[in-house]
Enzyme design. Structure first.
Site, short mmCIF file in Angstrom:
data_model
loop_
_atom_site.label_atom_id
_atom_site.label_comp_id
_atom_site.label_asym_id
_atom_site.label_seq_id
_atom_site.Cartn_x
_atom_site.Cartn_y
_atom_site.Cartn_z
N TYR A 1 0.67 -1.44 0.23
CA TYR A 1 -0.08 -0.49 0.09
C TYR A 1 0.84 1.16 -0.10
CZ TYR A 1 -3.86 -3.53 0.34
OH TYR A 1 -4.91 -4.01 0.51
N CYS B 1 -9.86 -21.34 2.83
CA CYS B 1 -9.94 -22.25 1.43
C CYS B 1 -10.36 -20.85 0.83
CB CYS B 1 -11.83 -22.51 0.91
SG CYS B 1 -12.93 -22.22 1.53
N ARG C 1 2.20 -2.42 10.45
CA ARG C 1 2.39 -3.45 9.76
C ARG C 1 3.04 -3.64 8.83
NH1 ARG C 1 -1.95 -7.89 8.52
NH2 ARG C 1 -0.90 -9.38 9.70
C1 LIG Z 1 -10.64 -10.91 4.15
C2 LIG Z 1 -9.62 -10.57 5.00
C3 LIG Z 1 -9.16 -9.18 4.73
C4 LIG Z 1 -7.86 -8.59 5.11
N1 LIG Z 1 -7.80 -7.26 5.32
C5 LIG Z 1 -6.58 -7.41 5.84
C6 LIG Z 1 -6.61 -5.79 6.27
O1 LIG Z 1 -7.04 -4.52 5.91
N2 LIG Z 1 -5.16 -4.77 6.52
C7 LIG Z 1 -3.91 -6.24 7.04
O2 LIG Z 1 -2.68 -5.54 6.85
N3 LIG Z 1 -3.99 -7.25 6.82
C8 LIG Z 1 -5.40 -8.07 5.84
N4 LIG Z 1 -5.81 -9.05 5.92
C9 LIG Z 1 -4.53 -9.92 6.41
C10 LIG Z 1 -4.29 -10.64 7.41
O3 LIG Z 1 -4.62 -9.61 8.90
C11 LIG Z 1 -3.51 -11.95 7.60
O4 LIG Z 1 -2.04 -11.56 8.37
C12 LIG Z 1 -3.83 -12.90 7.36
O5 LIG Z 1 -5.06 -12.92 6.62
C13 LIG Z 1 -2.97 -13.81 7.05
O6 LIG Z 1 -3.08 -14.20 8.92
P1 LIG Z 1 -4.58 -15.77 9.10
O7 LIG Z 1 -3.68 -17.08 8.29
O8 LIG Z 1 -4.18 -15.92 9.89
O9 LIG Z 1 -5.78 -14.74 8.33
C14 LIG Z 1 -7.11 -9.31 5.43
C15 LIG Z 1 -7.27 -11.62 5.60
C16 LIG Z 1 -8.07 -11.18 5.16
C17 LIG Z 1 -8.76 -13.07 5.30
#
Ligand SMILES: Cc1cc2nc3c(=O)[nH]c(=O)nc-3n(C[C@H](O)[C@H](O)[C@H](O)COP(=O)(O)O)c2cc1C
Ligand SMILES: Cc1cc2nc3c(=O)[nH]c(=O)nc-3n(C[C@H](O)[C@H](O)[C@H](O)COP(=O)(O)OP(=O)(O)OC[C@H]3O[C@@H](n4cnc5c(N)ncnc54)[C@H](O)[C@@H]3O)c2cc1C
Length: 667
Positions: free
Chosen positions: A167, A339, A215
Site C-alpha cells: 500500500y 479456502c 504493520r
Molecule cells: C478477508 C481478509 C481481509 C484482510 N484485510 C486486511 C487488512 O485490512 N489489513 C491487513 O493488514 N491485513 C489484512 N488481511 C490479512 C490478515 O491480517 C492476515 O495477515 C492474513 O489473513 C493471514 O493470517 P491468518 O492466516 O491468521 O488469516 C486480511 C485477511 C483477510 C482474510
C-alpha cells in the site's frame, strides 16, 4: 500448557491481558462507517477472550477508497466510541489500522490513484498512478494524523499504521515502486521519509503515551523490498523511538497469494518474511500466517519468534476459539480450511461482504449467532437425506434446536463429495470441516443411518415433520460442452474418458503417461484433477473454454500458486478451447472461435462439465407440489443446483434452522 500465549503484555504502558491477537482484516460490514454488524462481529470474538484486536484497514483520505471504514472526517468518532465500549467490557483492547491504498486503490471519483511514482499496480485494472507532489505528501501526512486523533477521541486504545502489503507507504519504501529523485526517493533513509513524517505527525497529534505501531511486510518479489531491508526499516524506526510495536507480515500485490496463504500453506508459512522483520525490533512484535490453535501460537512465543500471535481466519471461522480452548475443548473449535472462498472472495466479489465457508453466521452475529438458538417449543421429527456438508450442517443446526434428527447417507462414510475433493493434492484440508461436522452431529445425538440409500418410502416411513433433501450432484458425462451444445463430443463414451470422481479414485498405474483435462466450469474441480495427474508424473494438456485458467477461483488467490505447481510438471494450457473429438490415444482440440484443429496425445481424458443435481428423491416426495405435503420439504446444496461448499453449508445451516432464508437474514 498455554502459559506463554496467556501471559499479559504491555505496549507503551497499555496492559493487554494476553498475547492472542487478531490482525487487521477488511470485512466490508462498515461500508464507510462502523455498523452494528461490524461491532457485533468483533464483540463476539472479544467475549471469547482475545487480548488485542486491530480494526480493518481504515481509510485516511478520499484519494484512496475501499469498502471498509472511513476515518477522514469527525463523523466516525461516534462509531469508534461504540466499538470501544462494546469490546472493552470484555477486556479486549482495540487498535485501528490506518491505511491509504496508493496505486492499489483509486479514489471513488474515478481519478488516477496516488502513489510514490507512476508505477501501476500489478493487480486489477486501476489506472496509472501519478507521483504525489510535495503538497500531496503533506496532505496525506496530515490525513493520517487527523485520523489518528479521531481514533483516540473515540476512546480506542491505539493506532497501527499500515506500512506493508504494497500500500501507499510501502510503495514509497520499495525501489520497484518509488522512482523519485527528490528527498523521498533513492536511499533507504529517503524512502523512509514519508513513513517517518507520518509517524511523527501522528505522535504529535495523539501524544507520546498513546500506542502507535506499524504493520510491515517484504515485497516478496525479485528486486522488491526484501525481508532484511524491511527489518532495517524497523531497526531505524526503533532506534529513533518512533514505534511501540511491529506487526510483521509477508507479501505485496506482486505476491498476493502470500498475503493470504490458502490451504496449501502450512501454519507459520509467513515466518521466512516476518521473522527477519520482527527480529530487528526492540518493541513487542506480532506475527500471523495460518495459525489455527492456541498451542501453535504458544509455541511461536515460547521459541521467541514473536511476542503476540494473530489468528485472523481461524477466528473468522470460530468466534469461540479462545473460550473453547481454555475450556479444554480444543477439538470442538470449528476449523478454518483456508479456502479463501468466503472471507477473501466475499469482500472482493459482488456481495462485497466478508463471509465464511465453514461458518454461515459470520457477519450476522446479531441475528444468527448460534448462542441465540433456543430449544424449540415443539420437538419436530426431522429427516435429512445426504451426509455431505449440506446435510450434516442441516442436521447439526436442527439438533442444536432440540429436534429429533435422522440422517440417511447412502455411503458407508459421511462427507459426500468432499471425500473425493480431499484426495487431490493441496485440498486435503477441505475435509477438516466435514470431520468436524461428523464429530458435532455425533455429540448432538443425530440418528445416523449409514450405507442407507433413502427412497421416498423410507423417508415417509419416518413420519417426518420436516424433510431436508441434500443428495448432492454427480458428473453428467454426456459429452456436451456448454459452448458447443449442438452435439456431444464424439468419443465421450470411451472407457478412458473419466469424471473427476473416477480420476481421483483411479490407481496411479492406470493413469497413463499423458492426459487431456477439459474444463467447462472454470472452478476448483478441473484444477484438482490436473494437480492429481501432474503429481503422478502425467503430462497434462488443460483445455478450458474460459479465457483464463480457473477464473472462478482467481479471486480466492488460489489460481497463481496452482499454476506455479502445475508448471513444475509437463503442463500445457489452452484457453478459449474446445474438444473436437476423442480417440483411444489422442484428442482433437481447437479454439472456440476458429477452424484450426490439432491433436494431442491422451491416454486419459477427464471431462469436467457442469454437474447434474440429484433431485429425484425431492421429486418423488412431491417437491413439485410441496405446499400440499404433510411435511415441510427443503432441497439444499448441490442437489438444488451444483455449486460449492460455501453454498452447501449456508443452505444446510438455514434449512436446519427450519425455514430461515438467506435473503431474510441479510436484510
Ligand atoms: C478477508 C481478509 C481481509 C484482510 N484485510 C486486511 C487488512 O485490512 N489489513 C491487513 O493488514 N491485513 C489484512 N488481511 C490479512 C490478515 O491480517 C492476515 O495477515 C492474513 O489473513 C493471514 O493470517 P491468518 O492466516 O491468521 O488469516 C486480511 C485477511 C483477510 C482474510
Ligand atoms: C474434485 C472436487 C474438488 C472440489 N473442490 C472444492 C473446493 O475447493 N471448494 C468448494 O467449495 N467445493 C469444492 N468441491 C465441491 C463440493 O465438494 C460440493 O459442492 C459439496 O460437497 C456439495 O455438498 P452437498 O452436501 O450439497 O452434496 P455432496 O457433498 O455431493 O453430498 C451428497 C451426499 O448425499 C448422498 N446421497 C445421495 N442420494 C442419497 C440418497 N437417496 N440416500 C442417502 N444418501 C444419498 C451422497 O452419497 C452424498 O454423500 C469439489 C468437488 C470435487 C468433486
Amino acid at each position: 500448557m498455554l502459559q506463554e500465549i496467556l501471559r499479559p503484555i504491555t505496549i507503551n504502558g497499555l496492559a493487554i491481558k494476553n498475547r492472542i491477537a487478531r490482525a487487521s482484516h477488511g470485512t466490508s460490514y462498515g461500508r464507510g462507517t462502523i455498523t452494528d454488524d461490524l461491532i457485533a462481529y468483533h464483540e463476539a470474538r472479544a467475549k471469547s477472550g482475545v487480548g488485542l484486536n486491530i480494526l480493518e484497514a481504515t481509510v485516511v483520505h478520499p484519494s484512496s477508497s475501499n469498502h471498509t471504514v472511513n476515518a477522514f472526517d469527525d463523523s466516525i468518532i461516534a462509531g469508534f466510541s461504540a466499538l470501544a465500549r462494546s469490546c472493552e467490557r470484555h477486556g479486549m483492547r482495540s487498535f485501528v489500522q490506518l491505511w491509504h491504498g496508493g496505486h492499489r486503490w483509486a479514489p471513488a471519483n474515478g481519478r488516477a490513484p496516488w502513489s510514490a511514482s507512476n508505477v501501476p499496480c500489478p493487480l486489477g485494472t486501476v489506472n496509472v498512478p501519478f507521483a504525489m507532489t510535495m503538497s500531496q505528501i503533506d496532505e496525506i501526512t496530515e490525513a493520517f494524523a487527523a485520523a489518528a486523533w479521531r481514533v483516540k477521541a473515540g476512546g480506542l486504545d491505539g493506532i497501527e499504521l499500515h506500512f506493508g502489503h504494497g500500500y501507499l507507504v510501502h510503495q514509497f519504501l520499495c525501489v520497484l515502486t518509488n522512482k523519485r529523485d527528490d528527498s523521498y526517493g533513492g536511499s533507504l533513509d529517503n524512502r523512509m521519509r514519508f513513513g517517518r513524517d507520518i509517524i511523527t505527525a501522528v505522535r504529535d497529534r495523539v501524544g507520546r503515551r498513546f500506542p502507535v505501531g506499524i504493520r510491515l511486510s517484504d515485497y516478496n518479489t525479485p528486486g522488491g523490498l526484501s525481508p532484511e531491508e524491511a527489518g532495517e526499516v524497523v531497526h531505524r524506526l526503533c532506534a529513533d523511538g518512533l514505534i511501540d510495536y511491529v506487526s510483521a507480515s509477508m507479501g505485496s500485490p506482486y505476491s498476493i497469494s502470500t498475503m493470504l496463504g490458502a490451504m496449501d500453506m502450512p501454519a507459520g508459512y509467513m515466518q521466512s518474511s516476518a521473522l527477519p522483520i520482527a527480529r530487528r525490533a526492540n518493541v513487542p512484535t506480532m506475527i500471523a500466517g495460518r495459525y489455527r490453535t492456541l498451542r501453535e501460537g504458544n509455541q511461536v512465543i515460547r521459541e521467541g519468534e514473536a511476542d503476540m500471535v494473530s489468528f485472523v481466519r481461524a477466528m473468522i471461522a470460530d468466534a469461540d476459539l479462545v473460550a473453547k480452548t481454555l475450556a479444554g475443548q480444543e477439538e470442538r473449535v470449528r476449523p478454518c480450511i483456508a479456502c479463501n472462498q468466503g472471507c477473501v472472495a466475499g469482500i472482493r466479489t459482488s456481495l462485497q461482504r466478508m463471509l465464511c465457508t465453514v461458518n454461515p453466521a459470520v457477519g450476522m452475529e446479531r441475528t444468527m449467532a448460534e448462542e441465540l438458538i433456543v430449544p424449540a417449543e415443539q420437538q419436530l421429527r426431522i429427516v435429512v437425506v445426504g451426509g455431505g456438508p449440506a446435510g450434516m450442517e442441516a442436521a447439526r443446526l436442527a439438533a442444536l434446536s432440540g429436534h429429533d434428527v435422522t440422517l440417511f447417507e447412502a455411503q458407508p462414510k459421511l462427507g459426500g463429495a468432499i471425500n473425493i475433493a480431499r484426495r487431490a493434492p493441496n485440498l486435503s484440508a477441505i475435509a477438516d470441516i466435514t470431520h468436524w461436522l461428523e464429530q458435532e452431529i455425533g455429540i448432538l445425538g443425530v440418528n445416523l443411518r449409514l450405507s442407507a440409500y433413502a427412497e421416498a418410502e423410507d423417508v415417509r416411513a419416518e413420519w417426518p415433520d420436516v424433510v431436508i433433501v441434500a443428495t448432492g450432484s454427480l458428473p453428467r458425462m454426456d459429452g456436451v460442452q456448454v459452448a458447443r451444445p449442438e452435439r456431444p463430443v464424439p468419443g465421450f463414451d470411451k472407457s478412458h474418458v473419466l469424471s473427476s470422481h473416477d480420476l481421483l479414485h483411479r490407481r496411479r498405474d492406470r493413469l497413463g503417461r499423458s492426459a487431456v483435462v477439459f474444463d467447462d466450469v472454470g472452478h476448483y474441480e478441473a484444477l484438482a484433477c490436473a494437480e492429481y495427474l501432474i503429481e503422478h508424473g502425467v503430462k497434462v494438456t488443460f483445455v478450458t473454454r474460459h479465457s483464463s485458467f480457473a477464473p472462478q477461483i482467481e479471486v480466492m488467490v488460489r489460481t497463481g500458486p496452482a499454476l506455479r505447481r502445475l508448471r513444475r510438471g509437463d503442463f500445457t494450457l489452452v484457453t478459449g478451447g474446445r474438444l473436437v473429438s476423442i480417440d483411444t490415444d489422442c484428442c482433437e482440440i481447437g479454439y472456440l472461435d476458429g477452424e484450426q484443429v490439432w491433436r494431442v496425445a491422451a491416454d486419459t481424458v477427464v471431462l469436467v462439465t457442469y454437474n447434474d443435481p440429484q433431485n429425484q428423491l425431492f421429486r418423488d416426495l412431491g417437491g413439485a407440489d410441496a405446499d400440499r405435503l404433510p411435511f415441510a420439504l427443503h432441497l439444499i446444496g448441490d442437489a438444488n443446483a451444483p455449486r460449492d461448499l460455501l453454498v452447501a453449508m449456508r443452505e444446510g445451516h438455514l434449512a436446519g434452522r427450519c425455514g430461515k432464508t438467506w435473503q431474510a437474514v441479510l436484510s
